[in-house]
Motif scaffolding. Structure first.
Motif, mmCIF file in Angstrom:
data_model
loop_
_atom_site.group_PDB
_atom_site.id
_atom_site.type_symbol
_atom_site.label_atom_id
_atom_site.label_comp_id
_atom_site.label_asym_id
_atom_site.label_seq_id
_atom_site.Cartn_x
_atom_site.Cartn_y
_atom_site.Cartn_z
ATOM 1 N N PRO A 1 -4.863 -9.052 -52.134
ATOM 2 C CA PRO A 1 -5.718 -9.389 -53.274
ATOM 3 C C PRO A 1 -7.190 -9.267 -52.864
ATOM 4 C CG PRO A 1 -4.627 -11.356 -52.416
ATOM 5 C CD PRO A 1 -4.100 -10.192 -51.642
ATOM 6 N N GLU A 2 -8.044 -8.917 -53.811
ATOM 7 C CA GLU A 2 -9.462 -8.730 -53.494
ATOM 8 C C GLU A 2 -10.102 -10.012 -52.968
ATOM 9 O OE1 GLU A 2 -12.074 -9.305 -57.446
ATOM 10 O OE2 GLU A 2 -10.714 -7.581 -57.544
ATOM 11 N N GLU A 3 -9.520 -11.164 -53.297
ATOM 12 C CA GLU A 3 -10.075 -12.435 -52.818
ATOM 13 C C GLU A 3 -10.003 -12.558 -51.296
ATOM 14 O OE1 GLU A 3 -9.426 -12.936 -57.079
ATOM 15 O OE2 GLU A 3 -8.188 -12.130 -55.484
ATOM 16 N N ASN A 4 -9.114 -11.813 -50.641
ATOM 17 C CA ASN A 4 -9.058 -11.846 -49.176
ATOM 18 C C ASN A 4 -10.440 -11.603 -48.576
ATOM 19 O OD1 ASN A 4 -6.288 -12.260 -49.169
ATOM 20 N ND2 ASN A 4 -5.871 -10.563 -47.783
ATOM 21 N N ALA A 5 -11.199 -10.706 -49.177
ATOM 22 C CA ALA A 5 -12.518 -10.368 -48.653
ATOM 23 C C ALA A 5 -13.480 -11.542 -48.757
ATOM 24 C CB ALA A 5 -13.083 -9.162 -49.403
ATOM 25 N N ARG A 6 -13.200 -12.489 -49.624
ATOM 26 C CA ARG A 6 -14.088 -13.647 -49.798
ATOM 27 C C ARG A 6 -13.800 -14.759 -48.798
ATOM 28 N NH1 ARG A 6 -13.079 -13.217 -56.136
ATOM 29 N NH2 ARG A 6 -14.601 -11.597 -56.585
ATOM 30 N N PHE A 7 -12.615 -14.741 -48.207
ATOM 31 C CA PHE A 7 -12.258 -15.727 -47.196
ATOM 32 C C PHE A 7 -12.603 -15.149 -45.833
ATOM 33 C CE2 PHE A 7 -9.404 -16.903 -50.673
ATOM 34 C CZ PHE A 7 -9.495 -18.279 -50.681
ATOM 35 N N CYS A 8 -13.376 -15.876 -45.056
ATOM 36 C CA CYS A 8 -13.771 -15.371 -43.736
ATOM 37 C C CYS A 8 -12.764 -15.779 -42.667
ATOM 38 C CB CYS A 8 -15.163 -15.872 -43.381
ATOM 39 S SG CYS A 8 -15.280 -17.662 -43.320
ATOM 40 N N ASN A 9 -11.708 -16.418 -43.062
ATOM 41 C CA ASN A 9 -10.751 -16.932 -42.083
ATOM 42 C C ASN A 9 -9.331 -16.462 -42.379
ATOM 43 O OD1 ASN A 9 -10.856 -18.395 -44.415
ATOM 44 N ND2 ASN A 9 -10.544 -20.359 -43.458
ATOM 45 N N VAL A 10 -9.178 -15.158 -42.563
ATOM 46 C CA VAL A 10 -7.847 -14.582 -42.746
ATOM 47 C C VAL A 10 -7.324 -14.186 -41.374
ATOM 48 C CG1 VAL A 10 -6.483 -12.751 -43.832
ATOM 49 C CG2 VAL A 10 -8.471 -13.704 -45.026
ATOM 50 N N GLU A 11 -6.125 -14.623 -41.063
ATOM 51 C CA GLU A 11 -5.459 -14.262 -39.815
ATOM 52 C C GLU A 11 -4.540 -13.080 -40.110
ATOM 53 O OE1 GLU A 11 -5.734 -15.629 -36.748
ATOM 54 O OE2 GLU A 11 -7.160 -17.182 -37.347
ATOM 55 N N TYR A 12 -4.952 -11.907 -39.681
ATOM 56 C CA TYR A 12 -4.142 -10.717 -39.907
ATOM 57 C C TYR A 12 -3.147 -10.558 -38.765
ATOM 58 C CZ TYR A 12 -7.398 -9.536 -43.601
ATOM 59 O OH TYR A 12 -8.148 -9.570 -44.753
ATOM 60 N N ILE A 13 -1.889 -10.436 -39.120
ATOM 61 C CA ILE A 13 -0.810 -10.295 -38.141
ATOM 62 C C ILE A 13 -0.263 -8.873 -38.257
ATOM 63 C CG2 ILE A 13 1.421 -11.204 -37.373
ATOM 64 C CD1 ILE A 13 -0.957 -13.258 -37.291
ATOM 65 N N ASP A 14 -0.157 -8.211 -37.123
ATOM 66 C CA ASP A 14 0.355 -6.842 -37.141
ATOM 67 C C ASP A 14 1.745 -6.794 -37.755
ATOM 68 O OD1 ASP A 14 -1.915 -5.734 -36.024
ATOM 69 O OD2 ASP A 14 -1.168 -5.946 -33.972
ATOM 70 N N GLY A 15 1.961 -5.779 -38.594
ATOM 71 C CA GLY A 15 3.264 -5.579 -39.199
ATOM 72 C C GLY A 15 4.155 -4.747 -38.295
ATOM 73 N N VAL A 16 5.414 -4.685 -38.652
ATOM 74 C CA VAL A 16 6.372 -3.837 -37.959
ATOM 75 C C VAL A 16 6.544 -2.594 -38.838
ATOM 76 C CG1 VAL A 16 8.729 -3.627 -37.107
ATOM 77 C CG2 VAL A 16 7.529 -5.839 -36.952
ATOM 78 N N PRO A 17 6.107 -1.427 -38.366
ATOM 79 C CA PRO A 17 6.147 -0.234 -39.207
ATOM 80 C C PRO A 17 7.524 -0.004 -39.834
ATOM 81 C CG PRO A 17 4.984 0.221 -37.165
ATOM 82 C CD PRO A 17 5.591 -1.154 -37.022
ATOM 83 N N GLY A 18 7.502 0.151 -41.161
ATOM 84 C CA GLY A 18 8.729 0.459 -41.887
ATOM 85 C C GLY A 18 9.693 -0.702 -42.065
#
Length: 195
Positions: free
Chosen positions: A84-101
């Motif tokens: 969601p575009e709101e992700n850009a408004r939060f400075c504390n998103v923890e992005y976790i690597d996905g498993v391809p496919g």
């Protein structure tokens, strides 16, 4: 600051039985009331969901609570194109690597990172589909003595969870006095200051 895990979503038609009894308005209402009761008093930890993230952002704005102080969003990079575009408004998103496919393995990695946080001492489950059931099982494994609430009135997986596990569900019939429910069951005074 103590931390609370929120597991919530609005069921989609492919959710079968979880979709059939879900009330999207009550899910949104319950999420908004929870965030209003908790924000700035406990840190809210949740997996970014396109229906939930905008609601939490709006409450942060309404209450004037800093996003960084109020919430931590976990997001799997597997879902990058649906953020969601709101992700850009939060400075504390923890992005976790996905498993391809592999959607399910990607969700598992994100949930393990999110739910293994040591400071989590409560969880609230609202609406949702199978993911709410999965998150409950994992949360209970990591935090067996934590306070857990499955809000049954809006339906979805949380209603089923409340029926299956009485200590997690609401006592008596499903109630929509969410303000009272959250303040009482989470032991948060309405006079408790927000940070």
């Amino acid at each position: 600051m103590r931390e609370l895990f929120l597991s919530a979503s609005v069921p989609q038609p492919e959710g079968g039985r979880f979709f059939d009894d879900a009330d999207p308005f009550l899910i949104q209402f319950a999420v908004r009331e929870l965030v209003t009761a908790v924000l700035g008093r406990r840190k809210i930890i949740f997996g970014g969901h396109p229906a939930i993230t905008p609601m939490i952002w709006a409450v942060c704005e309404d209450l004037g609570v800093s996003y960084a102080a109020g919430v931590v969003i976990y997001q799997s990079r597997f879902f990058t194109e649906w953020f969601p575009e709101e992700n850009a408004r939060f400075c504390n998103v923890e992005y976790i690597d996905g498993v391809p496919g592999d959607r399910e393995a990607s969700l598992l990695c994100m949930r393990e990172a999110m739910l293994s946080r040591a400071a989590l001492d409560a969880a609230v489950f609202i609406g949702g589909m199978q993911g709410v059931m999965d998150e409950h099982a994992m949360f209970e494994r990591f935090h067996p003595n934590a306070n857990m609430i499955a809000v049954s009135a809006p339906g979805g997986a949380a209603r089923e969870l409340a029926q299956q596990i009485p200590r997690v569900g609401q006592p008596g019939h499903p109630d929509i006095d969410f303000v009272r429910l959250f303040h009482e069951r989470l032991n948060i005074s309405s006079n408790e200051p927000r940070l």
